[in-house]
Design a protein around this motif. Sequence first.
Motif, mmCIF file in Angstrom:
data_model
loop_
_atom_site.group_PDB
_atom_site.id
_atom_site.type_symbol
_atom_site.label_atom_id
_atom_site.label_comp_id
_atom_site.label_asym_id
_atom_site.label_seq_id
_atom_site.Cartn_x
_atom_site.Cartn_y
_atom_site.Cartn_z
ATOM 1 N N LYS A 309 0.836 -1.203 0.000
ATOM 2 C CA LYS A 309 0.000 0.000 0.000
ATOM 3 C C LYS A 309 0.872 1.255 0.000
ATOM 4 C CE LYS A 309 -2.373 3.368 2.517
ATOM 5 N NZ LYS A 309 -2.937 4.132 1.405
ATOM 6 N N VAL A 310 1.908 1.259 0.853
ATOM 7 C CA VAL A 310 2.781 2.427 0.964
ATOM 8 C C VAL A 310 3.537 2.660 -0.342
ATOM 9 C CG1 VAL A 310 4.831 3.329 2.134
ATOM 10 C CG2 VAL A 310 3.002 2.260 3.467
ATOM 11 N N VAL A 311 4.122 1.598 -0.882
ATOM 12 C CA VAL A 311 4.872 1.735 -2.131
ATOM 13 C C VAL A 311 3.937 2.123 -3.286
ATOM 14 C CG1 VAL A 311 6.181 0.443 -3.865
ATOM 15 C CG2 VAL A 311 6.749 0.211 -1.442
ATOM 16 N N GLY A 312 2.749 1.532 -3.303
ATOM 17 C CA GLY A 312 1.783 1.872 -4.349
ATOM 18 C C GLY A 312 1.380 3.331 -4.305
ATOM 19 N N ASP A 313 1.169 3.862 -3.114
ATOM 20 C CA ASP A 313 0.829 5.281 -2.974
ATOM 21 C C ASP A 313 1.955 6.170 -3.506
ATOM 22 O OD1 ASP A 313 -1.604 4.745 -1.894
ATOM 23 O OD2 ASP A 313 -1.175 5.504 0.113
ATOM 24 N N LEU A 314 3.186 5.820 -3.165
ATOM 25 C CA LEU A 314 4.313 6.643 -3.594
ATOM 26 C C LEU A 314 4.469 6.614 -5.114
ATOM 27 C CD1 LEU A 314 6.973 5.786 -0.850
ATOM 28 C CD2 LEU A 314 5.648 7.890 -1.092
ATOM 29 N N ARG A 315 4.265 5.468 -5.704
ATOM 30 C CA ARG A 315 4.400 5.365 -7.153
ATOM 31 C C ARG A 315 3.270 6.097 -7.875
ATOM 32 N NH1 ARG A 315 6.054 -1.054 -7.196
ATOM 33 N NH2 ARG A 315 8.308 -0.762 -6.891
ATOM 34 N N ASP A 316 2.068 6.005 -7.329
ATOM 35 C CA ASP A 316 0.911 6.593 -8.010
ATOM 36 C C ASP A 316 0.730 8.081 -7.715
ATOM 37 O OD1 ASP A 316 0.429 4.076 -8.984
ATOM 38 O OD2 ASP A 316 -1.108 3.583 -7.490
ATOM 39 N N LYS A 317 0.992 8.460 -6.448
ATOM 40 C CA LYS A 317 0.674 9.823 -6.023
ATOM 41 C C LYS A 317 1.871 10.636 -5.533
ATOM 42 C CE LYS A 317 -2.339 7.905 -3.281
ATOM 43 N NZ LYS A 317 -3.408 7.634 -2.279
ATOM 44 N N GLY A 318 2.986 9.961 -5.358
ATOM 45 C CA GLY A 318 4.164 10.676 -4.874
ATOM 46 C C GLY A 318 4.176 10.902 -3.379
ATOM 47 N N LYS A 319 3.165 10.430 -2.674
ATOM 48 C CA LYS A 319 3.090 10.547 -1.221
ATOM 49 C C LYS A 319 2.195 9.438 -0.687
ATOM 50 C CE LYS A 319 -0.909 13.646 -1.075
ATOM 51 N NZ LYS A 319 -1.448 14.926 -0.559
ATOM 52 N N VAL A 320 2.263 9.227 0.611
ATOM 53 C CA VAL A 320 1.440 8.201 1.255
ATOM 54 C C VAL A 320 0.249 8.871 1.928
ATOM 55 C CG1 VAL A 320 1.362 6.391 3.018
ATOM 56 C CG2 VAL A 320 3.448 6.739 1.666
ATOM 57 N N THR A 321 -0.928 8.336 1.694
ATOM 58 C CA THR A 321 -2.130 8.801 2.385
ATOM 59 C C THR A 321 -2.526 7.737 3.400
ATOM 60 O OG1 THR A 321 -3.517 7.858 0.644
ATOM 61 C CG2 THR A 321 -2.951 10.181 0.454
ATOM 62 N N SER A 322 -2.752 8.141 4.624
ATOM 63 C CA SER A 322 -3.087 7.180 5.675
ATOM 64 C C SER A 322 -4.535 6.736 5.541
ATOM 65 C CB SER A 322 -2.863 7.798 7.053
ATOM 66 O OG SER A 322 -3.861 8.756 7.336
ATOM 67 N N TYR A 323 -4.838 5.604 6.132
ATOM 68 C CA TYR A 323 -6.219 5.114 6.146
ATOM 69 C C TYR A 323 -7.118 6.016 6.979
ATOM 70 C CZ TYR A 323 -4.887 0.731 3.874
ATOM 71 O OH TYR A 323 -4.448 -0.218 2.973
ATOM 72 N N GLN A 324 -6.530 6.796 7.876
ATOM 73 C CA GLN A 324 -7.331 7.748 8.629
ATOM 74 C C GLN A 324 -7.904 8.819 7.708
ATOM 75 O OE1 GLN A 324 -4.740 9.250 11.719
ATOM 76 N NE2 GLN A 324 -5.399 7.683 13.158
ATOM 77 N N ASP A 325 -7.101 9.229 6.729
ATOM 78 C CA ASP A 325 -7.535 10.284 5.812
ATOM 79 C C ASP A 325 -8.315 9.729 4.623
ATOM 80 O OD1 ASP A 325 -6.303 12.245 7.367
ATOM 81 O OD2 ASP A 325 -4.389 11.972 6.348
#
Length: 351
Positions: A309-325
């Motif tokens: 999930k973390v790596v996928g976020d970085l590749r797709d969006k350039g940052k990590v979004t938490s499950y809280q957000d």
Amino acid sequence: MRRVLRVGSLAAIARSARRPLSSTTATRLAFGAAGVRLHTSATTSALSWVVVGRPRLYEETVGFATKEARRRLAAPHLSSCDRRFTHLRRLCSTHDPVTNMAASEVVKAAQRAISKGERTWRELSAEELAAIEELRQEPLGPCDPKGNYKKICPPCTKPNAPEVDFCTGCGFALVPSDLKKVSLNPFLDLINGEDTGTVVHYRDDDFLVFDDKFGVSKHHLQIIPTRVIDDVLQLTRADLPMLERMRALGLSELRRRADPRFAGDDVEQVMTCGFNFPVSVLHLHLHMALPPFAHEKVFLYPRWHSYDKVVGDLRDKGKVTSYQDTPDDEAGAAAYAHAMAGHRNPKYAIS
């Protein structure tokens, strides 16, 4: 009970009241409904409250007070204050030195046995559990507003994030009074070679691989960079090579161990790998663990963020979004199901 609470502007309460009320008056009414007295002194950006009253857990007090404020003052905007109250954990005081030495010795003996793997908290006697509860009732000392607080598990002594209500190491139920002041970043001691109690399996100028001191399985590693990064939310796309290296180092260590229970299986497919957010230590650390686990309250959504999930976020969006957000129940359930599939596989059971 004596605790200091920093609360942002409560003007919303006063504005929504049927008659004009100052923030101070509105807050006194709210906390008065919970049966506590308030002494206040103004600061430039907040109100500093010293709450003096019955020995009631502060979360229960604040929860009751906010509900009562809604009812008495008809303040729908108070929901914004609720979110502030959830962060008051950082301002909870630590315990004073234990005055009940008998209970203290009982608990310390149990902790030593648990740390050596001779017992688990489920094997604690009624006397030992009573001693834990007795120490939890000790009076609280002054709060350090700049301090770093964690919920310390009474049986296994693992520091836990203030948000959790059970120990992520052993599963023991935690309460707000388990909050204690701890070092802001204990991993720095390890990086600097000052921590002699942790077995380090790999070290270079950029990374460390070591056993989780409060691991949830026989093979539970933590991999950290020597560069200080608070958590996954601080990562950018440029950090992808670092994460890939961290995972590769951990996987190499797990394979090196050649546990016969995993013979014929690829540990890469069996392991659970990821990060927690919010964190228990303000230093990025990758968890890598092989089943079975000490209990099933591990790798739980929404705090657990898988490596993918973390790596996928970085590749797709350039940052990590938490499950809280950005909640994703399906992804969280899938990550937990993967962990439990290995945990419940009889082939991996420790005889």
